[in-house]
Design a protein around this motif. Structure first.
Motif, PDB file in Angstrom:
ATOM      1  N   ASP A 461       0.830  -1.207   0.000  1.00  0.00           N
ATOM      2  CA  ASP A 461       0.000   0.000   0.000  1.00  0.00           C
ATOM      3  C   ASP A 461       0.865   1.258   0.000  1.00  0.00           C
ATOM      4  N   ARG A 464       2.516   1.852  -3.420  1.00  0.00           N
ATOM      5  CA  ARG A 464       1.567   2.373  -4.405  1.00  0.00           C
ATOM      6  C   ARG A 464       1.309   3.859  -4.184  1.00  0.00           C
ATOM      7  N   GLN A 486      -1.556  -0.365 -10.209  1.00  0.00           N
ATOM      8  CA  GLN A 486      -1.508  -1.008  -8.898  1.00  0.00           C
ATOM      9  C   GLN A 486      -0.465  -2.115  -8.929  1.00  0.00           C
TER      10      GLN A 486
END
Length: 837
Positions: A461, A464, A486
């Motif tokens: 996470d 990204r 992603q």
């Protein structure tokens, strides 16, 4: 607006003090409070000072009425007060020692990104050292420089070429305050540069129990050029670097003396600060009215030099003509010729063309020296051999203390919770023996796998989000819609590779065969993903080319979901990486990695290491805790092809299948067994806690006692040592050794030797029998004793000894070395005579 002038509601007044104590940078109990004050500022800066500056009065007044916030603030304040006032580990163990304190000098400090005064590993080590000293209550006072710009921030253009941006460090937005003089004014330290006075302002940084003082030349009363002395970390030309090191060393020690720390043990973190030893001598001469040589013998005992450099070419060196411009005035203050000072920085003082070497100066003015891993200690003994001519390399007086990391800075919240449940909240503030390895070995598979899965998912996470910021900065105006890519997968084996892009670190070894790497990443049963980060020195074209190669590879359509390159490698990025990766890669060319602490940071988080057998990994590795690359021997570039092939094979045939081998509950039990072994056997052993304790026992306490002995009674012992040294130097050439004679007597093997000492007293030297080590046997050193006086010559003696070894006579030779019960030999006297063969 300066923080000190920003009014805060009375209920929140304590926030000012909390924001200025970097304890928040590793104790994250207060993170939610700073985030609640101003989520946007906290997310972008992780700097409580800026949170307070950029939060509106309305929001502050609202928070001041929030009972839940105030209750949490009170809990945080009480916990910090207890941290600062509870009896520390050091107080429990060493309250009555001779060690009054440690003065620690370093060119850089990597404490947190809110105080960006670091470039790489040296600064990260210094930052972790201060935090650990705070946790353990070790009496450290640190000195550095406050750079107006610090090290560069990195970005890549659309071709992948590195660009450097230097940002201004606004003191008003940094977690520091002005140091106050006794008269209430801003404390400053003055020095003379080229017949003019330069003033350095002093700033104060609170690091828990520790204070770090920073010198800053950006004073309006200085000339424009002098205001730029502290402009950039490792910036400018050679002469600016020299002036910065003079500022750190001479002004740094002058500051310490002003603060009343002149009798502390002095620890030089690399040779950059070695001029501090000269200023220490000068103040000692001035205060005690003694000669330069007596001051050298008195103060050297309290100085420690840690070298981090694995190759002699890495030491800072300066042309004599440049150095003389700055040292002449200083030599006049000391009352010695400039040549006497210049000789301290040369291997051959008679060579007028030899450049002045800061590491040589440090070795000559410090009684103690160490490398930063066992292997680096051995390498350093080779590097410093020129200062100890005719001494065996194994006896060059450089030991080692392997570096460690400040575990609370690098562990994830989930990992921290697991360790807290096992060993309590104060585990990193106590004796390491209170964390037995068998307790960690019992860690449950399900909990351990959940910890690793959460860490990996959080890392994905974060990557990204960071890529999104990176993409928006690089995009054209017409393409600024939404970052939709992603990359990475939270369930895929994740490798981390992040470091300075220098040739000896071989950052492109994994990229040796791009197509094979792509196949590895996209394996249908055992996929792998890779996160890469790192900076190249602005002048390093090779490093920039290596960065560009990774950038281009990461943009290949067939791997763009499996590999990413993240810009601007910093502490925040490093923390996320070490908390989330499964395997940390390190591929230096042995023995160029002095220690390499990045791999230590994954240990507490359950990460494993795949590294060359260099630095710390050469002493840490065995098959149960990770993987080794190479055979442990020293090779040149010709070995890179074979090492690249071995690296691919390890990943393809061992590591990736091992990770995906699961039980019925889809848990990699064998993998987790290795993780447990790594966590249990290595985490505490390669923590700063162990490192600092080794410094205390092996260096600080002996240095403090030696310093106390030499400086008491107006330096009587130092004067005696100087006289002893002078006498040896004057008559050393009069020593002559006869032939060794071996015989059997009363069932024992005896050895005898006739020695002429000329004008020397036998008590001032030692006659030794020596046999060098072999593949099968260790070295032998046997001290011979004077058995009788010979009449053949003045001060001629028969030396004898009993030899408990079956090695042949031809293995042995004799030598004479200096001896004094209070001297460090050969660190403080390098004379040696070998028997002629």
């Amino acid at each position: 607006m300066a923080l000190s002038s920003r009014p805060l509601p009375e209920a929140l007044a304590i926030l000012r003090e909390l924001s200025l104590d970097l304890y928040w940078s590793w104790n994250h109990d207060g993170d939610q409070l700073w985030q609640q004050l101003n989520p946007e500022v906290w997310e972008h800066t992780q700097n409580p000072v800026e949170v307070l500056q950029l939060t509106s009065d309305e929001q502050l007044q609202k928070i001041a009425r929030d009972k839940n916030f105030l209750a949490a603030l009170n809990t945080l304040t009480q916990a910090r007060d207890a941290y600062l006032t509870d009896t520390s580990w050091y107080q429990q163990h060493y309250a009555n020692s001779a060690l009054k304190g440690i003065a620690y000098l370093s060119m850089e400090y990597g404490l947190c990104d809110a105080l960006p005064l670091y470039a790489g590993g040296l600064g990260m080590l210094a930052g972790d050292y201060l935090k650990t000293a705070s946790d353990l209550g070790v009496p450290v006072v640190a000195v550095g420089l406050l750079y107006q710009q610090g090290y560069f921030h990195q970005s890549l253009d659309d071709t992948g070429w590195q660009r450097e941006t230097y940002l201004y460090n606004d003191p008003g937005s940094l977690p520091l305050r002005r140091a106050q003089a006794k008269d209430g004014s801003w404390l400053h330290i003055d020095t003379e540069f080229l017949c003019r006075r330069v003033r350095f302002r002093v700033w104060q940084v609170t690091v828990g129990r520790i204070t770090l003082y920073l010198l800053d030349s950006n004073d309006p009363r200085n000339q424009a050029g002098d205001r730029g002395i502290t402009s950039q970390l490792y910036g400018g030309n050679r002469e600016l670097r020299l002036v910065q090191e003079i500022a750190l060393g001479i002004c740094g020690w002058r500051l310490l003396d002003t603060l009343g720390c002149g009798d502390y043990v002095c620890h030089l973190n690399e040779g950059h600060a070695a001029f501090a030893t000269l200023e220490r001598m000068r103040t000692y001469c001035e205060r005690h009215k003694v000669s330069f040589d007596e001051a050298l013998w008195a103060t050297r005992a309290g100085n420690i030099f840690t070298t981090h450099t694995p190759v002699a070419a890495g030491f800072d060196r300066y042309p004599i003509e440049v150095l003389r411009r700055y040292i002449d005035e200083f030599s006049q203050q000391l009352g010695v010729p400039a040549e006497r000072l210049l000789a301290l920085g040369k291997a051959n003082p008679e060579d007028s063309t030899e450049w002045f070497n800061m590491a040589w100066l440090a070795m000559r003015t410090c009684a103690f020296a160490n490398g930063v891993s066992a292997l680096h200690g051995a390498v350093s003994r080779t590097i410093f051999q020129p200062l100890f001519p005719r001494w065996p390399e194994r006896e060059v007086p450089i030991g080692h203390v392997t570096n460690g990391v400040h575990v609370p800075t690098w562990d994830s919240s989930r990992a921290d919770n697991e360790w807290r449940q096992l060993f309590g909240p104060d585990r990193w503030r106590q004796d390491l023996e209170r964390m037995p390895t068998d307790t960690i070995e019992q860690l449950d598979n399900h909990r351990l796998w959940q910890m690793k899965g959460q860490g990996r998912a959080q890392l994905v996470d974060y990557v990204r989000r960071r890529l999104g910021h990176q993409w928006r900065r690089e995009s054209d105006p017409g393409q600024c819609a939404v970052f939709s890519e992603q990359p990475l997968d939270p369930n895929v084996l994740t490798l981390g590779f992040a470091r300075r892009f220098a040739e000896y670190k071989r950052p492109n070894l994994l990229l040796h065969n791009p197509d094979r790497l792509a196949a590895l990443l996209n394996h249908p049963q055992h996929p792998v993903q890779l996160i890469v980060a790192g900076k190249a020195h602005p002048a390093d074209q090779w490093g920039k080319n290596a960065l560009q190669a990774w950038y281009r590879f990461a943009r290949r359509a067939d791997v763009k979901d499996r590999v990413v390159f993240l810009e601007d490698y910093d502490i925040e990025l490093a923390q996320h990486l070490v908390q989330g990766v499964d395997v940390w890669l390190n591929t230096p060319r042995r023995p160029w990695e002095a220690c390499g602490t990045s791999g230590m940071k994954v240990l507490v988080n359950g990460g494993l290491n795949l590294s060359s057998l260099d630095g710390w990994w050469a002493e840490a590795w065995h098959a149960e805790v990770g993987w080794a690359l190479g055979d442990g021997d020293v090779h040149g570039e010709e070995q890179d092809d074979d090492d690249a092939t071995a690296l691919y094979e390890l990943l393809e045939q061992d590591i990736a299948p091992f990770f995906y081998h699961r039980d019925d509950a889809d848990i990699p039990t064998d993998w987790l067994e290795r993780v447990r072994h790594s966590m249990a056997q290595l985490t505490a052993s390669f923590s700063c806690n162990r490192m600092l304790q080794e410094y205390i026992e092996g260096y600080y306490l002996p240095a403090a006692q030696l310093l106390a002995n030499r400086t008491k009674e107006k330096g009587a012992l130092a004067a005696e040592l100087f006289q002893w040294h002078s006498g040896l130097s004057q008559h050393w050439h009069e020593i002559h050794l006869g032939e060794l004679q071996f015989d059997e007597r009363d069932g024992h093997r005896r050895v005898g030797l006739n020695v002429q000492l000329g004008g020397l007293n036998p008590e001032h030297l030692t006659v030794e029998l020596i046999a060098d080590p072999t593949d099968a046997e260790s070295a032998i050193t046997l001290a011979l004793t004077p058995a009788s006086t010979l009449q053949s010559a003045t001060h001629s003696y028969r030396y004898e000894g009993q030899l408990d070894s079956a090695r042949p006579d031809g293995d042995f030779t004799a030598r004479v070395v200096p001896r004094h019960p209070a001297a460090m030999i050969p660190a403080e006297h390098q004379k040696i005579i070998w028997q002629s063969r």
